[in-house]
Scaffold this active site. Structure first.
Site, PDB file in Angstrom:
ATOM      1  N   HIS A 180      -2.539   1.493   6.872  1.00  0.00           N
ATOM      2  CA  HIS A 180      -2.947   1.332   5.474  1.00  0.00           C
ATOM      3  C   HIS A 180      -3.074   2.711   4.843  1.00  0.00           C
ATOM      4  CE1 HIS A 180      -4.428  -0.776   1.980  1.00  0.00           C
ATOM      5  NE2 HIS A 180      -5.415   0.109   1.875  1.00  0.00           N
ATOM      6  N   HIS A 184      -5.748   2.023  -4.339  1.00  0.00           N
ATOM      7  CA  HIS A 184      -4.820   1.481  -3.343  1.00  0.00           C
ATOM      8  C   HIS A 184      -4.440   0.049  -3.713  1.00  0.00           C
ATOM      9  CE1 HIS A 184      -7.935  -0.861  -0.731  1.00  0.00           C
ATOM     10  NE2 HIS A 184      -8.469  -0.612  -1.913  1.00  0.00           N
ATOM     11  N   CYS A 204       0.821  -1.221   0.000  1.00  0.00           N
ATOM     12  CA  CYS A 204       0.000   0.000   0.000  1.00  0.00           C
ATOM     13  C   CYS A 204       0.851   1.266   0.000  1.00  0.00           C
ATOM     14  CB  CYS A 204      -0.985  -0.022   1.165  1.00  0.00           C
ATOM     15  SG  CYS A 204      -0.244   0.101   2.812  1.00  0.00           S
TER      16      CYS A 204
END
Length: 338
Positions: free
Chosen positions: A302, A314, A254
């Protein structure tokens, strides 16, 4: 970790606050698994938890790896300085040795006796004055040598300390890597225990195949030229695989996706999602524009990039390619404008 819901319909840019509140509330509601949940639901919840834990370990791995790289560079620079200082010290020693030898050869007789035996006392006194100047110069060189040796000893001690830190950091990288591998392997085993239909439901179809992207994202525009370049780079990565610890271009985790996307815009961002959270100015989610960095959870484990119309791009988790998802997929989003 992501909640497994259908993507939001177009129209986010009008009434954004209401849509975001709804999505966040829905995501929070879906995050809880009822006590009477079916075994398949319980398995999916366990997979979600494992992916979340693996993601946190991945960011810890990225941080340790980044620190190890930084320490390697520092150690390399220290070793270069030590080598140059050692050459300088060797040269100073050679010069002092030559002067000492010359003095020994010419100064073996007591100065007062030389004066008594001299046919020209004035010539002797002139030579003595020159010798005194040479001796003073030599004393200065000796002090320079001592100072250089002290600095060299400090550099060597610092290099040794950094090498010790580097070894600790390297071990931390290995430990985090094992943690990630263990959790991902466990998650894969659990996923393999699901029925084909449940696996398909878990691995939602990516939205990377849309042709009408302008309609999809509405009229939202990036906050700056570099944000626009980062958005274009992130879109070019759609469909590429999630690879933990990777920052492109063939695969990403990520934070690797965000770092790589902004690097294509000429902007250097930290390697970790935690560092990326503070790489710019914090703004409310309701003011998000394409290119803004969106981090999730209290520990920012994240991260994605806001694209407009309530969507982020993402790298979700292993097995899921880079794709679009609702910005409210995980409650507690924080937005940073780079």
């Amino acid at each position: 970790m992501v909640s497994h819901r259908r993507l939001a319909a177009p129209g986010f840019d009008r009434g954004a606050n209401a849509a975001l509140c709804f999505m966040s509330a829905a995501a929070a509601a879906l995050g809880a698994v009822p006590a009477t949940a079916a075994p398949q639901d319980d398995t999916r919840a366990k997979v979600d938890r494992l992916y979340e834990e693996a993601e946190k370990a991945t960011e810890a791995y990225n941080k340790a790896d980044e620190r190890a790289d930084r320490l390697r560079e520092q150690v390399s620079r220290s070793q270069d300085r030590i080598a140059r200082q050692q050459d300088s010290i060797n040269s100073m020693r050679d010069t002092l040795g030559s002067l000492a030898g010359a003095q020994y050869r010419s100064g073996g007789i007591d100065p007062s006796l030389v004066l008594l035996l001299s046919d020209d006392p004035a010539d002797y006194l002139d030579k003595a004055a020159r010798i005194a100047r040479i001796t003073a110069h030599q004393a200065g060189q000796l002090k320079d040598l001592q100072d250089a040796m002290r600095v060299l000893a400090q550099e060597r001690a610092e290099a040794t300390r950094k090498l010790t830190e580097l070894e600790k950091s390297r071990k931390a990288v290995v430990a985090h890597k094992r943690t990630v591998e263990h959790k991902l392997a466990h998650a894969r085993r659990l996923l393999n225990s699901l029925t084909a239909a449940d696996r398909a439901a878990y691995d939602r179809a990516s939205r990377s195949g849309r042709d009408d992207m302008q309609a999809f994202f509405g009229s939202a525009v990036p906050a700056s030229g570099r944000a626009a370049a980062a958005v274009a780079a992130a879109q070019s990565a759609l469909g590429r695989p999630y690879i933990w610890g990777a920052n492109g271009p063939s695969g990403f985790d990520c934070s690797g996706l965000i770092q790589w996307s902004y690097a294509q815009a000429g902007v250097s961002l930290p390697r970790t999602s935690q560092g990326q959270r503070y790489a710019g100015r914090q703004i409310p989610l309701s003011e998000a524009q394409p290119g803004d960095v969106v981090t999730y959870r209290n520990d920012a484990s994240h991260v994605g990039m806001y694209m407009g119309n309530g969507q982020v791009i993402h790298a979700p988790y292993p097995g899921a390619p880079v794709r679009y998802d609702p910005v409210g997929m995980i409650p507690g989003a924080t937005v940073t404008r780079v």
